[in-house]
Every structure is written in structure tokens, then in C-alpha cells.
Motif scaffolding. Structure first.
Motif, mmCIF file in Angstrom:
data_model
loop_
_atom_site.group_PDB
_atom_site.id
_atom_site.type_symbol
_atom_site.label_atom_id
_atom_site.label_comp_id
_atom_site.label_asym_id
_atom_site.label_seq_id
_atom_site.Cartn_x
_atom_site.Cartn_y
_atom_site.Cartn_z
ATOM 1 N N ARG A 33 -12.153 -12.939 11.292
ATOM 2 C CA ARG A 33 -11.737 -14.343 11.296
ATOM 3 C C ARG A 33 -10.290 -14.532 11.708
ATOM 4 O O ARG A 33 -9.702 -15.568 11.409
ATOM 5 N N HIS A 34 -9.697 -13.546 12.373
ATOM 6 C CA HIS A 34 -8.329 -13.667 12.910
ATOM 7 C C HIS A 34 -7.291 -13.936 11.844
ATOM 8 O O HIS A 34 -6.244 -14.503 12.167
ATOM 9 N N MET A 35 -7.577 -13.605 10.598
ATOM 10 C CA MET A 35 -6.612 -14.015 9.575
ATOM 11 C C MET A 35 -5.388 -13.118 9.535
ATOM 12 O O MET A 35 -4.404 -13.443 8.907
ATOM 13 N N GLY A 36 -5.500 -11.961 10.162
ATOM 14 C CA GLY A 36 -4.358 -11.059 10.149
ATOM 15 C C GLY A 36 -4.851 -9.628 10.149
ATOM 16 O O GLY A 36 -6.046 -9.366 10.180
ATOM 17 N N ALA A 37 -3.909 -8.718 10.141
ATOM 18 C CA ALA A 37 -4.283 -7.299 10.150
ATOM 19 C C ALA A 37 -4.570 -6.835 8.727
ATOM 20 O O ALA A 37 -4.101 -7.403 7.754
ATOM 21 N N VAL A 38 -5.395 -5.774 8.631
ATOM 22 C CA VAL A 38 -5.758 -5.215 7.331
ATOM 23 C C VAL A 38 -5.306 -3.772 7.282
ATOM 24 O O VAL A 38 -5.551 -3.010 8.205
ATOM 25 N N MET A 39 -4.633 -3.411 6.199
ATOM 26 C CA MET A 39 -4.227 -2.018 6.009
ATOM 27 C C MET A 39 -5.140 -1.433 4.944
ATOM 28 O O MET A 39 -5.209 -1.947 3.838
ATOM 29 N N TYR A 40 -5.892 -0.363 5.287
ATOM 30 C CA TYR A 40 -6.894 0.204 4.368
ATOM 31 C C TYR A 40 -6.459 1.618 4.015
ATOM 32 O O TYR A 40 -6.433 2.490 4.871
ATOM 33 N N ILE A 91 -7.964 -3.516 11.977
ATOM 34 C CA ILE A 91 -8.089 -2.831 10.689
ATOM 35 C C ILE A 91 -7.507 -1.447 10.870
ATOM 36 O O ILE A 91 -7.969 -0.662 11.677
ATOM 37 N N ILE A 92 -6.454 -1.168 10.110
ATOM 38 C CA ILE A 92 -5.809 0.136 10.230
ATOM 39 C C ILE A 92 -6.126 0.945 8.991
ATOM 40 O O ILE A 92 -5.932 0.484 7.874
ATOM 41 N N CYS A 93 -6.603 2.168 9.206
ATOM 42 C CA CYS A 93 -6.993 2.996 8.073
ATOM 43 C C CYS A 93 -6.126 4.230 8.007
ATOM 44 O O CYS A 93 -5.873 4.881 9.009
ATOM 45 N N GLU A 94 -5.652 4.547 6.832
ATOM 46 C CA GLU A 94 -4.902 5.787 6.655
ATOM 47 C C GLU A 94 -5.411 6.491 5.402
ATOM 48 O O GLU A 94 -5.659 5.847 4.389
ATOM 49 N N SER A 95 -5.551 7.814 5.512
ATOM 50 C CA SER A 95 -5.970 8.580 4.338
ATOM 51 C C SER A 95 -4.756 8.983 3.535
ATOM 52 O O SER A 95 -3.797 9.505 4.084
ATOM 53 N N VAL A 96 -4.793 8.761 2.238
ATOM 54 C CA VAL A 96 -3.722 9.256 1.374
ATOM 55 C C VAL A 96 -4.360 10.084 0.284
ATOM 56 O O VAL A 96 -5.352 9.681 -0.320
ATOM 57 N N PHE A 97 -3.788 11.258 0.043
ATOM 58 C CA PHE A 97 -4.389 12.158 -0.934
ATOM 59 C C PHE A 97 -3.463 12.500 -2.075
ATOM 60 O O PHE A 97 -3.803 13.303 -2.930
ATOM 61 N N ASP A 98 -2.260 11.973 -2.073
ATOM 62 C CA ASP A 98 -1.420 12.172 -3.250
ATOM 63 C C ASP A 98 -0.451 11.017 -3.381
ATOM 64 O O ASP A 98 -0.246 10.234 -2.460
ATOM 65 N N ILE A 99 0.142 10.936 -4.551
ATOM 66 C CA ILE A 99 0.921 9.768 -4.901
ATOM 67 C C ILE A 99 2.162 9.625 -4.025
ATOM 68 O O ILE A 99 2.572 8.509 -3.685
ATOM 69 N N PHE A 100 2.732 10.750 -3.603
ATOM 70 C CA PHE A 100 3.945 10.657 -2.791
ATOM 71 C C PHE A 100 3.643 10.121 -1.402
ATOM 72 O O PHE A 100 4.418 9.347 -0.836
ATOM 73 N N ALA A 101 2.480 10.538 -0.885
ATOM 74 C CA ALA A 101 2.058 9.995 0.410
ATOM 75 C C ALA A 101 1.861 8.495 0.298
ATOM 76 O O ALA A 101 2.207 7.733 1.204
ATOM 77 N N LEU A 102 1.315 8.047 -0.828
ATOM 78 C CA LEU A 102 1.111 6.614 -1.025
ATOM 79 C C LEU A 102 2.439 5.882 -1.035
ATOM 80 O O LEU A 102 2.607 4.848 -0.376
ATOM 81 N N PHE A 103 3.410 6.421 -1.772
ATOM 82 C CA PHE A 103 4.726 5.772 -1.824
ATOM 83 C C PHE A 103 5.326 5.662 -0.439
ATOM 84 O O PHE A 103 5.929 4.646 -0.070
ATOM 85 N N GLU A 104 5.149 6.734 0.348
ATOM 86 C CA GLU A 104 5.732 6.712 1.685
ATOM 87 C C GLU A 104 5.080 5.658 2.565
ATOM 88 O O GLU A 104 5.758 4.904 3.269
#
Lengths: 288, 261
Positions: free
Chosen positions: B95-102, B141-154
């Protein structure tokens, strides 16, 4: 590379459109049974962690061994042509049975591709049970600390052996049921392990298959069979397949998947390995 | 300038400041204030909702995911949490509402499922061929895998920087929805930005006596603005969602919805 209209892609991220074409070109690892392959969307997926659980005797180890063989089916016969890592915690890996299953797999390939001997002699040379056994890397684990250590070591190992396409742990449960008095610690250790396995699956583009045992749980006023390691572990896989008995027949039930609906499929364990169930009157086969 | 060494949330004084300088600096640091009427106007008029595309859930949420709020979806294994996330991502993108970060912690992001869902959405008013709409939607829709908390913070830090730098940008490419599936895998607190809706999934763990409760404990309870619990009826596509906590609506109301296959 992104044009003005595209959102900024952070390093390490991909957009869904690019991932789609990658996903569609992924090959899956056949389980030996066409019915199970169908409910799994073609077979066991690479880059994902699949948990397989069931009561003792239903065929978890048989399926694990079958996958360790099937991942090696050469590319020219529709397989991945990869190697396997088999981490055995219970001592249930019977080498003679593995040899038997390798022979069964080869005879099925030759049945499907009758003119293969005309194609290339190198392809023919590959189809020996000895080669299939030589391409399984086997680790025997005797305690939970060894289990943690081997999973930590895997990253280095896989960097050196880039053709491994499946890692099987049989079973992931065994060493975590006896020694742990501190359940909170167990949860922390297991969730750390599962994240590491997820990361390995993604980074090295391989399938991780975890075999799990069942236990009884008191819910809603009665005792029910459920997979071991608790509720927190139940979130630690991408897909879950539950193997169970329905009378005298074996069934596989897809319990969890991000893209496929729940479904059941019958299967059989034969002398050649895991195959489709032939008729509804399959007897319960005692293997070896 | 006298204000060298300002760090974190405190002010470090390196040398004596003149009174007026100090007042100016404090005003810059603590930001503007609102009065009650401004707040009410913002809440009632600037209703920026992102629907998830699943009718039952959108009704429960009073329209959808709200801008500036954290919505938590919790439920036992295989109850439909990831499906709700995939539906939201597809709907917002289409619906063109914007980008999604997953952000995906269990390799459950399935592009083919997204394509599936996007194709099933009702045809939009803009006339465009299906495959063009699919490509455009999936590219946002942009997808990134994160597997630990520090990667998430980054990842969150980079996202914050990119949002701050992109103040003047067309709506279509600015990230408006952040989905984390699932945060309890990483056991971490997350940021809820002013211009961002955040949707997280959480696991359920045993609470004793065979009951289930959301993971991450008592201190997490206060963080999300809205909490939903989902249960799936065994062997079917029908799920039941109940509101545990909501800023505007009464909790405890169950609602059934179907996850299309």
C-alpha cells in the motif's frame, strides 16, 4: 546501487525481491519419501533449522541417516552433491545400516537414471556406498559440555569444509535431560546453542536437522506426550516435523513452518531406508 | 563552545558558563514540551495507523499498528506470530505506506510467503500489472538476520542514524515499520522511535500449573504499548487473538481470525 526511490539498504540486509529469486533457486534435500517431501515443500530446506521429534522407534535416526546420505546425491541426478556432518549423542549411528541405506539410495538412482553409465564415467565412479560413507563427518558426543564445544567448533570446521550441506544432531535432547538441575541455566544454554545453529545455517547455506525426544507433560488435566526440552525450546527451530504412529503406520506431521500449512503424510522404513508407504497394511518393520 | 563533553543523558561542565548560555543549552538538550491539549490533538487527529491486513487483528487494535508505539505479539509455538508479521510487512509495502525493516532471528522470513500474501491482497486503485506491484512492494521490505543482542544494537543504531539523516525524503522509501521476530530469542530491550511503528513477537513460557505466560518477565511488561496473545486451534488455520494490554481499548476481548494459506 539503490535508486532514489528505493529505501536505503543497510549493509548485510537484503530486500525481499532479491531474496525471492534466491529462494526459488534453492535445492531441497529429499527425505526418501515423496509424501514427506511434498508436505515440506520439496524436502528439507537449506538455511533453516528443522526439528524432528517422535517416540522411540518411530524412525528419527533412520530419517537422520537417510538425510546424511541423500544430501550427497550428485547434482547430475537432481541432488545437492554435498557432504554431511553427523553429531551423535546417543550412539545410535549404526554403520552397517548406513551402508545398507547408501546401497538402497544408489540402486534407486540407477533405477531412475538407467542410462547413467553412458553419460560419464566419473559420475558412475561416485556412486559407490564407500564414497557415501567417506563423505559423512561423524562426531561422537558424550556430555553436554562436549555438545556445546562441538557446536562452537563447527564454525571453524565449516569454514574449512565448504561442501558440507547438512548438519544433523541426534539427538539434541539427550545430554540436557540428565545433568541439569538448574533449569534456568539449561534454557540459557539451549537458546544460545539454537542461535548459533541458526547463524551457521544461514551463513554456510546448509540445513540443520535436530532430532528430539518426547516426554510427558501435564496439561489441561491430563498427561500428554510433548517434545522434550520445554516450551522455550519449542521456539528455537524454523520448521518442526513430528513423527508418530497411527495404528501400525508411521506418519509425519508438519507442525511448524513459516510458509507451509500443517499437513500429515504416511511413510515407511524399509530395508533400503525411508520411503513412501506402499499400502495401508504396512506392518511395523523392525529394523535390524 | 563551553559545552564540550556532553555525553549520554547528563551534562558535563567543563568550565563555568554564563547564565544565558546555560539556559539556552539546557533548553536544547531537554527538547520542547507539550501541553495536554496538544497531546490530545496529536492522538485524535494524527491517527497514523498501519493495518496488518488481518481483519480480526486490525479490529482488535482499533485500526492497526500505531505510529510511535510498540506492539507485542505473543503466543505459543506455531500459533501464527510470524504470519501476522509477514502479513503486516506485505500489507504496508503493497500500500505504498513506506519501507519495512524486518529483523529475523530464526530464519523464518519467507520471501515466497510474502509474494503469496501480496498477490492475494485486493487490487489497489493504481492500475499496474501484478508483477510490477509485486516487485515494487517486495523491494521495500528489507530483511536482515540477527543472531545476537549486539548485532541487534548495531542494526538499530544504523537504522536510527539513517532515519535522522533522511528527514526530507519521499514517503515511499522511509522506514515506517520495524518488525523484530522474535525479540525473546535475543532477550533484549528495543527502541520505539517517534516516527516508527515497532512490532515484536515474544514467546510464551510456563508459568506453573500448566498455564502459559509471555516470556521476558515482569520488567518487560511495561515496555510495549500494546500486547496481543495469539493461540491457534489445533490443526486448522483459525487463530484466536486476545488483547492483554492496550492504551485505548479494553483488554480481554478475544477475536478469531483466519490465516489464509
Amino acid at each position: 546501487m539503490a535508486s532514489d526511490g528505493d529505501p536505503p539498504v543497510l549493509a548485510g540486509a537484503q530486500n525481499a525481491w532479491d531474496m525471492l529469486s534466491e529462494e526459488q533457486s534453492q535445492k531441497h534435500i529429499t527425505t526418501g519419501s515423496g509424501n514427506i517431501n511434498n508436505i515440506l515443500g520439496g524436502g528439507i530446506h537449506c538455511k533453516e533449522v528443522t526439528e524432528i521429534g517422535g517416540v522411540p522407534g518411530v524412525g528419527k535416526t533412520q530419517l537422520g541417516i537417510q538425510l546424511a546420505i541423500n544430501v550427497q546425491i550428485p547434482v547430475e541426478y537432481g541432488g545437492l552433491g554435498g557432504k554431511a556432518v553427523y553429531i551423535d549423542t546417543e550412539g545410535s549411528f549404526m554403520v552397517e545400516r548406513v551402508y545398507q541405506i547408501a546401497e538402497g539410495c544408489i540402486s534407486d538412482i540407477l533405477e531412475h537414471f538407467p542410462h547413467s553409465h553412458e553419460k560419464s564415467s566419473s559420475g558412475q565412479r561416485k556412486l559407490q556406498p564407500e564414497h557415501f560413507l567417506a563423505d559423512i563427518f561423524y562426531f561422537r558426543i558424550c556430555s553436554y559440555t562436549e555438545q556445546i564445544a562441538v557446536i562452537n567448533y563447527l564454525e571453524k570446521f565449516l569454514g574449512e569444509h565448504k561442501d558440507v550441506r547438512i548438519v544433523i544432531i541426534d539427538s539434541v535432547t539427550f545430554h540436557f535431560r540428565q545433568d541439569f538441575d538448574d533449569l534456568a541455566l539449561r534454557t540459557r544454554v539451549l537458546s544460545g546453542l539454537s542461535l548459533k545453529l541458526m547463524k551457521i545455517a544461514k551463513a554456510y547455506n546448509l540445513a540443520v536437522v535436530l532430532l528430539n525426544q518426547v516426554t510427558t507433560k501435564f496439561t489441561e488435566g491430563s498427561f500428554q506426550l510433548t517434545l522434550a526440552l520445554g516450551d522455550s525450546w519449542s521456539h528455537s527451530c524454523t520448521n518442526r516435523l513430528i513423527l508418530y504412529w497411527n495404528g501400525n503406520e508411521r506418519y509425519a506431521y508438519l507442525d511448524k513452518s513459516p510458509s507451509l500449512p500443517v499437513a500429515s503424510a504416511p511413510y515407511a522404513v524399509t530395508g533400503k531406508g525411508v520411503r513412501d508407504a506402499v499400502s495401508s497394511n504396512c506392518k511395523r518393520v523392525r529394523v535390524m | 563552545m563551553a559545552a564540550a563533553g556532553i555525553s549520554g543523558c547528563g551534562l558535563k561542565r567543563h568550565c563555568a558558563l554564563a547564565d544565558h548560555e546555560e539556559k539556552e543549552m539546557m533548553k536544547d538538550q531537554c527538547g520542547r514540551f507539550w501541553n495536554g491539549m496538544d497531546l490530545l490533538k496529536d492522538v485524535t487527529e494524527n491517527k497514523h495507523f498501519l493495518p496488518t491486513g488481518l481483519e480480526g487483528i486490525d479490529t482488535l487494535l482499533g485500526g492497526g499498528l500505531r505510529q510511535g508505539q510498540v506492539t507485542e505479539i505473543t503466543g505459543p509455538s506455531s500459533s501464527g506470530k510470524t504470519q501476522v508479521c509477514l502479513h503486516s510487512a506485505s500489507y504496508v509495502a503493497a500500500r505504498h505506506m513506506g519501507a519495512v525493516m524486518y529483523l529475523d532471528t530464526s530464519n523464518s522470513f519467507s520471501p515466497s510467503r510474502i509474494a503469496n500474501i501480496t498477490d492475494e491482497l485486493p487490487i489497489s486503485l493504481v492500475q499496474e500489472p501484478r508483477h510490477v506491484r509485486l516487485k515494487r512492494a517486495m523491494s521495500s521490505i528489507i530483511c536482515e538476520s540477527v543472531f545476537d543482542i549486539f548485532a541487534l544494537f548495531e542494526v538499530l543504531h544504523r537504522l536510527e542514524l539513517s532515519l535522522l539523516n533522511d528527514k526530507v525524503n519521499n514517503v515511499g522509501s522511509k522506514v515506517c515499520l520495524l518488525i523484530i521476530d522474535s525479540i525473546s530469542s535475543l532477550l533484549a530491550p528495543i527502541i520505539g522511535g517517534k516516527y516508527l511503528q515497532v512490532q515484536v513477537t515474544n514467546h510464551m513460557v510456563s508459568a506453573g500449573n500448566g498455564a502459559l505466560k509471555p516470556a521476558l518477565g515482569e520488567s518487560w511488561k511495561a515496555v510495549p504499548h500494546v500486547r496481543l496473545v495469539i493461540f491457534r486451534d489445533h490443526g486448522s488455520n483459525i487463530c484466536t487473538a486476545t488483547v492483554l494490554k492496550h492504551t485505548l481499548m479494553a483488554s480481554g476481548r478475544p477475536m478469531k481470525f483466519v490465516v489464509p494459506s
